[in-house]
Design an enzyme around this catalytic site. Sequence first.
Site, PDB file in Angstrom:
ATOM      1  N   ASP A  74       2.938   7.348  17.095  1.00 17.20           N
ATOM      2  CA  ASP A  74       1.949   6.675  17.935  1.00 17.20           C
ATOM      3  C   ASP A  74       2.684   5.709  18.852  1.00 17.20           C
ATOM      4  O   ASP A  74       3.465   4.873  18.379  1.00 17.20           O
ATOM      5  CB  ASP A  74       0.918   5.929  17.091  1.00 17.20           C
ATOM      6  CG  ASP A  74      -0.088   6.869  16.441  1.00 17.20           C
ATOM      7  OD1 ASP A  74       0.026   8.093  16.635  1.00 17.20           O
ATOM      8  OD2 ASP A  74      -0.982   6.366  15.732  1.00 17.20           O
ATOM      9  N   HIS A 223       5.555   4.794  13.873  1.00 12.55           N
ATOM     10  CA  HIS A 223       5.430   4.067  15.130  1.00 12.55           C
ATOM     11  C   HIS A 223       6.827   3.804  15.686  1.00 12.55           C
ATOM     12  O   HIS A 223       7.713   3.327  14.956  1.00 12.55           O
ATOM     13  CB  HIS A 223       4.690   2.747  14.926  1.00 12.55           C
ATOM     14  CG  HIS A 223       3.243   2.917  14.590  1.00 12.55           C
ATOM     15  ND1 HIS A 223       2.800   3.204  13.314  1.00 12.55           N
ATOM     16  CD2 HIS A 223       2.128   2.869  15.377  1.00 12.55           C
ATOM     17  CE1 HIS A 223       1.480   3.311  13.324  1.00 12.55           C
ATOM     18  NE2 HIS A 223       1.047   3.111  14.560  1.00 12.55           N
TER      19      HIS A 223
END
Length: 267
Positions: A74, A223
Amino acid sequence: MKYVCALLSLLLFFSLGIRSAEAAVSNRPINWGFEKSRNHQSAEPGQPLRDLLKKHDAFYMGDPTQKYIYLTFDNGYENGYTASVLDVLKKRKVPAAFFVTGHYLLDQPQLVKRMAAEGHIVGNHSWHHPDLTKVSDERLRKELDSVRVKTEELTGYQGLNYLRPPRGVFSERVLSLSKELGYQPVFWSLAFVDWHTNAQKGWRYSYDQIMAQIHPGCILLLHTVSKDNAEALDQAIEDLTKQGYIFKSLDDLMIDRTFHQPFFYSL
């Protein structure tokens, strides 16, 4: 005149039916979550969540009988580590999917271009990263369409197929409308708290979390703002490969689902 009245009645009937169907789709917020994998067993979100995802053709993992891993990231903003992540993926010949926001597209166009150029999937993470259960249908469409248009402009990448709802917050309405707009909602079966940039714990923390929770069919969420992840990725890929795991793309997963529907839809 009677034919006009009959036609109006018919139109009213269908209109009420559509409204009734729309009203039946719940917008109750749901936070994606599951019981973490242990000893290479599948992560378990529980039957109600599995049924809801199945109903709307969304997914959170692949075939639990195959030692495949689907690596996803992400990307809400850049913290200086995505280039090194891409370097590792290129070195190891591992595909990934990067779910990007509008801010990321505007702030890091060269990295987005590189993702696409090196064969990775660029996915939709919405333009402003809102709670999609709190926006109107029109706003939701705009959030997703803005990312699609900008990504196509930067990369020539036609048609973003995959959506990850921001923060994993969704509803049946969000799933239904996303599917209507042509998106495949993608959740995950392995994740951990890795996004606090001022609370990184060292590469070993990220590595240990990945190795402890890994399982066949895993959709791994990381992430790229995490220094720990960037430094652990190469070793994790090497050691998982030694364990017999194969890294595949979400496109591969979709092909598997298409040709093995009875199995996948029994999950």
